[in-house]
Design a protein around this motif. Structure first.
Motif, PDB file in Angstrom:
ATOM      1  N   THR A   1      27.753  -4.957 -20.819  1.00 11.95           N
ATOM      2  CA  THR A   1      26.770  -6.016 -20.639  1.00 11.95           C
ATOM      3  C   THR A   1      27.043  -6.863 -19.404  1.00 11.95           C
ATOM      4  OG1 THR A   1      28.079  -7.404 -22.070  1.00 11.95           O
ATOM      5  CG2 THR A   1      26.270  -6.209 -23.094  1.00 11.95           C
TER       6      THR A   1
ATOM      7  N   GLY B   1      29.044 -21.689 -22.580  1.00 12.93           N
ATOM      8  CA  GLY B   1      27.632 -21.312 -22.704  1.00 12.93           C
ATOM      9  C   GLY B   1      26.982 -20.807 -21.433  1.00 12.93           C
ATOM     10  N   ILE B   2      27.736 -20.795 -20.330  1.00  5.62           N
ATOM     11  CA  ILE B   2      27.146 -20.424 -19.046  1.00  5.62           C
ATOM     12  C   ILE B   2      27.252 -18.912 -18.834  1.00  5.62           C
ATOM     13  CG2 ILE B   2      27.466 -20.735 -16.548  1.00  5.62           C
ATOM     14  CD1 ILE B   2      28.436 -23.674 -17.515  1.00  5.62           C
ATOM     15  N   SER B   3      26.178 -18.285 -18.389  1.00  5.74           N
ATOM     16  CA  SER B   3      26.182 -16.827 -18.235  1.00  5.74           C
ATOM     17  C   SER B   3      27.148 -16.406 -17.129  1.00  5.74           C
ATOM     18  CB  SER B   3      24.778 -16.336 -17.897  1.00  5.74           C
ATOM     19  OG  SER B   3      24.443 -16.725 -16.584  1.00  5.74           O
ATOM     20  N   GLU B   4      27.546 -15.154 -17.170  1.00  4.88           N
ATOM     21  CA  GLU B   4      28.506 -14.669 -16.184  1.00  4.88           C
ATOM     22  C   GLU B   4      27.995 -14.870 -14.758  1.00  4.88           C
ATOM     23  OE1 GLU B   4      29.772 -10.639 -16.729  1.00  4.88           O
ATOM     24  OE2 GLU B   4      30.956 -10.658 -14.896  1.00  4.88           O
TER      25      GLU B   4
ATOM     26  N   MET C   1      32.097 -19.472 -19.041  1.00  2.00           N
ATOM     27  CA  MET C   1      31.267 -18.750 -20.008  1.00  2.00           C
ATOM     28  C   MET C   1      31.480 -19.273 -21.423  1.00  2.00           C
ATOM     29  SD  MET C   1      31.403 -14.794 -18.702  1.00  2.00           S
ATOM     30  CE  MET C   1      30.263 -14.170 -19.966  1.00  2.00           C
TER      31      MET C   1
ATOM     32  N   MET D   1      35.915   1.121 -27.060  1.00  2.00           N
ATOM     33  CA  MET D   1      35.906   0.286 -25.857  1.00  2.00           C
ATOM     34  C   MET D   1      35.128  -1.011 -26.079  1.00  2.00           C
ATOM     35  SD  MET D   1      37.465   0.612 -23.040  1.00  2.00           S
ATOM     36  CE  MET D   1      36.440  -0.358 -21.943  1.00  2.00           C
ATOM     37  N   ASN D   2      35.505  -1.943 -25.356  1.00  2.00           N
ATOM     38  CA  ASN D   2      34.828  -3.221 -25.452  1.00  2.00           C
ATOM     39  C   ASN D   2      33.446  -3.146 -24.801  1.00  2.00           C
ATOM     40  OD1 ASN D   2      34.053  -5.864 -25.339  1.00  2.00           O
ATOM     41  ND2 ASN D   2      36.109  -6.603 -24.891  1.00  2.00           N
ATOM     42  N   ALA D   3      32.464  -3.449 -25.580  1.00  2.00           N
ATOM     43  CA  ALA D   3      31.091  -3.330 -25.082  1.00  2.00           C
ATOM     44  C   ALA D   3      30.765  -4.390 -24.042  1.00  2.00           C
ATOM     45  CB  ALA D   3      30.111  -3.436 -26.235  1.00  2.00           C
ATOM     46  N   LEU D   4      31.662  -5.352 -23.924  1.00  6.56           N
ATOM     47  CA  LEU D   4      31.429  -6.411 -22.945  1.00  6.56           C
ATOM     48  C   LEU D   4      31.207  -5.850 -21.559  1.00  6.56           C
ATOM     49  CD1 LEU D   4      33.790  -9.438 -23.417  1.00  6.56           C
ATOM     50  CD2 LEU D   4      31.330  -9.422 -23.092  1.00  6.56           C
TER      51      LEU D   4
ATOM     52  N   PHE E   1      35.679 -16.897 -17.385  1.00  9.84           N
ATOM     53  CA  PHE E   1      35.690 -16.966 -18.847  1.00  9.84           C
ATOM     54  C   PHE E   1      35.601 -18.410 -19.336  1.00  9.84           C
ATOM     55  CE2 PHE E   1      38.416 -17.257 -22.765  1.00  9.84           C
ATOM     56  CZ  PHE E   1      37.458 -16.757 -23.640  1.00  9.84           C
TER      57      PHE E   1
END
Lengths: 247, 473
Positions: free
Chosen positions: B7, B430-433, B427, B1-4, B424
């Protein structure tokens, strides 16, 4: 150490497997070209490299400057020095291009952006791209024409100065003059420090660039890697006969 | 699975439960008995009402007992009308101590950039602070122009303006209008009175911001504004700091009289604690060639029902409404606007935005009414909703009642989800979610922010960011 290393990458979107064990390496300062028929997985590849959460990595890994980034969020990849020029950039109302790029630069560099110097630099770079200054104060990509959106992407690339810029059909949908301006912008950006991975159907954008390698992506894999002459072959006879893996 | 997925930032509602402090019920009155003549008499006596006001309160009380709760809108079941006394006479007082105010509230003030001096007042624990002087200075400044800017109680007693209050008080919002209007008429307390003489242009916006420390303010306050012929005013009410109040019913009333060719801009940013029932009634009457402009931000509260109404009485009268509503977890905010085109060539423009998140529910409700002889009118309504997840809800209930053919009426509604591709895109720069989402939401709210004075726009953006964050601090 290579700048970007992609090893046996397998990616699926909504349970459809798109990339089936893809390998690709880009060195520092190099220019790589990625070509392939529609639906081969080119956009899947670049979106996965940038970290779009809708693209699921089923196997393999992505390394940037030797560090694995396969599961890093997109913003961390941007901070590491990756940049993607989108094929269809999103429109985001309510934030001006100028403010957005300033926020973005601060996020990427972690250093406060000096307003006066920033404005000056922005103005200069917009002039290079033959962009009307007025676009800086407009909402991010909102109501921009196709060509203006692509210029806005290249402008952002120039302002962020990434180590690796991936251009996803940045030259498509542009008229001859705009292709030339964008190409010159890309040429200016490319130094021995900056690498490029360019997806293109219209090879005009490559006219001013030294091309180190050309990769052909078909059925989720790189089937052939060659030098610039591969481009001529494709322009002449298409992708037919390239299906077989490179010897 | 995608660890994204692991996080991913969980965007959570700010924990407003800190405001849900229960009244310890040491009311001097018997609970469960409902509102009585005795209580209203006492309120009236305490305020030293003139006889007409005393009678008005008693008459409103009768109406209150006669009327039923509205049979539409969000459920008010949790509001126990039998215990209305606890809503009316809470022992909130100003007796508390700053040290007893929960840290989260203090932090919120800090994050919103509320000056130290005002924080205590907003937290309901201080009765004096420096901005009282600011208010006084503002009042002195406009007085030279003949403008009256005072609290309602003083206006009622003023020999010159008392009759003016009597003439206008609850004429636009009569107690018969609905149960909470009647309740308001019986127990109102605090609020502002503004009178702008003919052809006076008040340059600085008047802000009730500075007077939130008045006892009872923020609960049953009455605002009465009269802008005379050819005059203009910008009035700002409320502020973005959460109001800390143990009494959880707000039934305020705002009456705005806009004279011939006059102009009034009325801006509010309201942010109530999560236990609040915000049932507010606002109404404007606009004479020939006059203009009313509403800017309305609704944040916080458990339930809100708020539909500022404009009656375009004179030919060529105009109204513009710009509103934003933000509903998070456990909130149902039912907001919108009403307009009555009662004269020819009147114009209305309603523009609203709503954001719902974490299971929050936003309902846009509007009514545009064009009377038979109001020909040549133009009305346009646009409402746009943004939902931040699958659990949240957004409804649109626009009503139109058009009684003649010579009109130009338009309605546009847009409901959308926050776009993953847009997140996306940001992001990838460089900008956080979390910041990307906040950026999209503040961008969505920007057309409203633009209508506000800059310091309020900044506060509103801070408020949105705070709402978007997982927690305070």
């Amino acid at each position: 150490m290579q700048l970007l290393e992609i090893k046996d990458l397998m990616v699926s979107v909504e349970d459809n497997q798109i990339l089936r064990g893809l390998n690709l390496t880009v060195g520092k300062g190099e220019v790589h070209v990625l070509m392939g028929p529609n639906g081969a997985g080119k956009s899947t590849l670049v979106n996965t490299v940038m970290g779009h959460p809708q693209y699921r990595v089923d196997g393999g890994k992505i390394l940037f400057e030797g560090k694995e980034i396969t599961h890093e969020p997109a913003n961390e990849r941007a901070k590491a020095g990756l940049f993607l020029s989108f094929q269809n950039p999103e429109e985001v109302p309510g934030i001006s291009l100028e403010n957005f790029m300033r926020t973005s630069r601060f996020a990427v560099t972690g250093k406060p952006v000096k307003l006066f110097a920033y404005k000056k630099e922005l103005k200069q770079k917009m002039e290079h791209l033959n962009m009307d200054e007025e676009y800086a104060s407009r909402y991010l990509n909102v109501g921009f024409s196709g060509g203006e959106k692509k210029k806005s992407e290249i402008l952002q690339m120039m302002m962020l100065n990434p180590k690796l810029a991936i251009l996803d059909e940045t030259d498509s949908g542009l008229d001859v003059d705009a292709v030339k301006i964008v190409s010159q912008g890309v040429e200016k950006f490319h130094t021995s420090e900056n690498s490029l991975l360019i997806i293109t159907h219209n090879t005009k954008i490559l006219d001013f660039l030294p091309v180190d390698a050309v990769h052909i992506l078909m059925d989720g894999k790189i089937v052939r890697t060659g030098d610039r002459s591969l481009i001529d072959r494709i322009n002449d006879s298409g992708f037919q006969g390239l299906e077989a893996p490179a010897v | 699975m995608n660890a994204l997925h692991k996080t991913k930032t969980q965007v959570e509602e700010i924990d407003r439960t800190v405001y849900d402090i229960r009244d310890k019920v040491n009311s001097p009155y018997q609970v469960g008995q409902g509102l009585t003549v005795k209580i209203v008499n006492e309120i009236s006596a305490k305020k030293n009402d003139p006889e007409w006001m005393h009678q008005f309160r008693l008459k409103s009380l009768q109406v209150y007992h006669r009327l039923q709760l509205p049979g539409w809108g969000p459920s008010l079941d949790e509001l126990d009308m039998n215990e209305i006394v606890t809503y009316i006479r809470p022992n909130t007082g100003m007796k508390g101590k700053w040290s007893q105010v929960p840290d989260d509230i203090k932090n919120t003030f800090e994050r919103l950039g509320i000056p130290q001096a005002e924080r205590k007042s907003l937290a309901g624990v201080g009765a004096q602070y420096d901005s009282e002087i600011v208010y006084h200075n503002v009042r002195e400044e406009v007085r030279r122009q003949g403008v009256v800017y005072t609290d309602m109680e003083s206006a009622v007693h003023d020999p010159k303006y008392g009759p003016m209050v009597k003439e206008h008080f609850m004429r636009l919002v009569p107690p018969e209008d609905h149960k909470f209007a009647a309740l308001h008429g019986a127990v109102w307390s605090g609020g502002s009175f503004v009178y702008v003489p003919p052809y006076v242009n008040v340059e600085i916006p008047l802000q009730s911001y500075f007077r939130l420390n008045a006892p009872g303010a923020g609960q049953f306050e009455h605002t009465l504004i009269i802008v005379s012929e050819g005059a203009s005013l910008h009035f700002i009410e409320g502020c973005s700091a959460p109001k800390y109040n143990v009494a959880n019913l707000h039934a305020g009333c705002v009456e705005l009289f806009v004279g011939k060719n006059a102009r009034l801009r009325y801006s509010t940013i309201e942010n109530w604690s999560k236990n609040m029932f915000n049932l507010n009634t606002k109404r404007a009457l606009v004479e020939e060639g006059g203009t009313i402009e509403w800017v309305s931000g609704s944040f916080g509260s458990h339930i809100s029902e708020l539909y500022p109404m404009s009656i375009l009485k004179g030919e060529g009268a105009r109204m513009e409404f710009t509103g934003i509503t933000f509903a998070g977890k456990g909130q149902s905010l039912d907001t919108g606007a009403k307009v009555v085109h009662a004269a020819p060539h009147t114009y209305s423009n309603i523009n609203t935005k709503s954001i719902s998140k974490d299971g929050g529910c936003c309902t846009y409700r509007s009514a545009v009414s064009i009377l038979p002889k109001a020909y040549g009118c133009k009305s346009s309504v646009s409402c746009e909703s943004l939902m931040l997840d699958d659990r949240s809800r957004s409804d649109t209930i626009p009503a139109m009642d058009i009684r003649n053919d010579d009109v130009d009426v338009g309605h546009e509604a847009k409901i959308g989800r926050i776009s993953d591709d847009a997140i996306f895109y940001l992001m990838s720069r460089g900008i956080s979610e979390e910041d990307a989402k906040a950026m999209i939401v503040t961008g969505f709210a920007d057309p409203v922010a633009k209508e506000l004075p800059v310091e309020y726009a900044v506060e509103m953006n801070n408020l949105i960011k705070l709402e978007m964050e997982g927690s305070i601090g």
